[in-house]
Design an enzyme around this catalytic site. Sequence first.
Site, short mmCIF file in Angstrom:
data_model
loop_
_atom_site.label_atom_id
_atom_site.label_comp_id
_atom_site.label_asym_id
_atom_site.label_seq_id
_atom_site.Cartn_x
_atom_site.Cartn_y
_atom_site.Cartn_z
CB CYS A 2 -13.50 0.22 -6.77
SG CYS A 2 -12.03 -0.33 -7.61
NE ARG A 27 -15.30 1.62 -0.93
CZ ARG A 27 -15.73 0.65 -0.14
NH1 ARG A 27 -16.48 0.93 0.88
NH2 ARG A 27 -15.41 -0.59 -0.39
CD1 TRP A 76 -6.42 2.22 -4.82
CD2 TRP A 76 -6.47 0.01 -5.24
NE1 TRP A 76 -5.26 1.66 -4.33
CE2 TRP A 76 -5.26 0.31 -4.58
CE3 TRP A 76 -6.71 -1.30 -5.61
CZ2 TRP A 76 -4.30 -0.65 -4.28
CZ3 TRP A 76 -5.75 -2.26 -5.31
CH2 TRP A 76 -4.57 -1.93 -4.65
CG ASN A 102 -16.37 -1.72 -6.20
OD1 ASN A 102 -16.07 -1.06 -7.18
ND2 ASN A 102 -16.91 -1.20 -5.11
N GLY A 103 -14.00 -5.46 -6.99
CA GLY A 103 -13.58 -6.84 -6.71
C GLY A 103 -12.67 -7.33 -7.81
CD GLU A 482 -1.87 3.60 13.48
OE1 GLU A 482 -1.58 2.52 12.94
OE2 GLU A 482 -2.73 4.37 13.00
CE LYS A 486 -2.67 6.76 10.20
NZ LYS A 486 -3.18 5.53 10.71
CD GLU A 489 -1.74 5.44 6.40
OE1 GLU A 489 -2.31 4.67 5.63
OE2 GLU A 489 -2.05 5.53 7.60
CG HIS A 505 19.67 -7.44 18.60
ND1 HIS A 505 20.64 -8.21 19.18
CD2 HIS A 505 18.89 -6.99 19.61
CE1 HIS A 505 20.45 -8.27 20.48
NE2 HIS A 505 19.38 -7.52 20.78
CE LYS A 605 -11.27 5.03 6.20
NZ LYS A 605 -10.18 5.37 7.11
C1 F6R Z 1 -4.03 3.00 7.80
C2 F6R Z 1 -5.29 2.34 7.52
C3 F6R Z 1 -5.25 0.93 7.14
C4 F6R Z 1 -6.45 0.17 7.73
C5 F6R Z 1 -6.48 -1.27 7.19
C6 F6R Z 1 -7.64 -2.05 7.77
O1 F6R Z 1 -4.21 4.34 8.16
O2 F6R Z 1 -6.33 2.94 7.57
O3 F6R Z 1 -4.05 0.31 7.49
O4 F6R Z 1 -6.34 0.17 9.12
O5 F6R Z 1 -6.59 -1.24 5.79
O6 F6R Z 1 -8.85 -1.48 7.41
P1 F6R Z 1 -10.18 -1.84 8.19
O7 F6R Z 1 -10.02 -1.34 9.58
O8 F6R Z 1 -11.27 -1.14 7.44
O9 F6R Z 1 -10.31 -3.33 8.15
#
Ligand code: F6R
Length: 610
Positions: A2, A27, A76, A102-103, A482, A486, A489, A505, A605
Amino acid sequence: MCGIIGYAGKTEAVPVLLDGLERLEYRGYDSAGVAVVSSDGKLQVRKSRGRLAVLRSLLSGEKPLSGEIGIGHTRWATHGEPNDVNAHPHVGQENKIAVVHNGIIENYLEIKNSLMRKGISFSSDTDTEVIVQLLEYYYKKDSNLMDAVYRVLSRIKGAYAMGILCSDYPGQMVAVRKDAPLLIGFGDDGNYIASDVTALLSHTRTVTYLEDDEVAVITADTVQIYDSDRCCTEKEKHVIEWDAAAAEKGGYAHFMLKEIMEQPEAVRKTVSPRLADGKILLQELEDAGNIIQNISRIYIVACGSAYHVGMIGKYTLEKLLHIPVEACLASEFRYSEPILGETALVIVISQSGETLDSMAALREAKKRGSKVLSIVNVMGSSIARESDFVLYTWAGPEIAVATTKAYTTQMVLLIMLGVFFARKLKQMEEYDRIIEALIALPEKIKEVLKDLNHYQKIASRYFNHNRVFYMGRNVDYALGLEGSLKLKEISYIHSESYAAGELKHGTISLIEPGTLVVALATYAPLVEKSLSNIVEVKSRGAEVIGMTTEKTADIISSQASEMFVIPRTHPVLQPILGVIPLQLFAYYVALNRGCDIDKPRNLAKSVTVE
Ligand code: F6R
């Protein structure tokens, strides 16, 4: 998670709010809204489900909302589905007060029930609406906004950052926070609140960070901040080093591609100020560089991609330091009885510096006597401020939801920290070679980025596979995690990552003719073992994309349909080059599938809820 923007100034508020919301949309993007108070005290609210563009067209199709003070929100969803009613701002039933939040308010049901018993009716399913209804309820009794705000704060439990407007106070905005980020910006044409500094960069770079339980009263000309005892406090102002252009797409189709391409520079900015006279210099640790002498174990705690950096750190730091290193998911850390205390060092990794689980882990570690060193990208963020030591990644603002340049800079900094500590422990071999490799790293990253067509071509061959496996050993396993994240997502393809030796296994039963396997073999000591694992999946019909370094390209390409070949660097730095093809592959697959790359569904984010 948010986004909040607020403005009290000398020009129309709506354009400022929309501009801020656009920059905050990463966000959260399931609905958006604004509230404005006109100079004659009329509270006007517009909000709608969907992207900001929907709100923009709603606002452009009617008489402009007029007012020089306003709050805006991009959501969000947590409580209540994304729809027009659940969108913020929320307004009390007297239509006097508007709130963006937010929260999560944890005791919202109890408050909601008690207000409903008093005859107050609710229109949304959100926890936020209890804040505004409670505010109006107290305000009606006390006729004083600040009294009502403090009464609400003493009643609600949970995490919040809020912007509040009241039609009886037409020139004033109130902001509060607890366990959710909120900052105040000081501009020439007014003052601002924002959940994230990127929303303010085009207006001002002078900010102050609101602390937990502080309440700010903001007008066009003044900002007054009060603590939980209602005493006025003086706050330090900070100047943000990022400039507005850093948060623009700059001609790229997507922020993600721009941020991938920025990696040579981001890594250079992170590395070079920390190299002097052929040595790694971590001024941020000053005398505390020796803390490693008394440390018997290290926990690296983080979420998502940052946790994957922690996995690389586990392999690398353990090898460099010869002490146990554990990578922990922050969401599990405080519930898993970690062995903390003075001899444990906790390294928290976070791009945003606001991830709630990482923050909670940090507090747990400190409470239980461990020192916390954080690796953070956003200056002045909560994790940075609460850590004993902070190392900043100088990646600049990262806007795409899927992290790329923050990930690589976190990794390089963590490895530099490991090398720095190893030298303190006098057990560092190949120090000079690593320094040379660090200096050369940005150019090597450029080499990996040179031929984008290659990644594009491979992605267009495989983009319609619905199941993809990544496999690798040691740091390649961590890289696979990773790469797989990627892909999942941003392209919505189901994908898993396995330690290559583990596949047989159980999971190998999922391999059938045509299954795509991305086989990572950049870790030189285990290339031959990885080759055997490739042969195993190939003989069950898998199609293989292989990734290795120039030196072992022939070995792996003998079994792979396509190859990502990366330049060699010092082995401890190799994963930094290895992640880049995986980022680009995911990007181009998502592009081929027509996905909304910068704003993948259901994500946001900076995850500030547990
Ligand atoms: C994936 C991604 C997330 C962040 C995770 C931690 O592409 O961006 O998995 O890595 O939410 O976020 P931060 O680094 O802001 O604590």
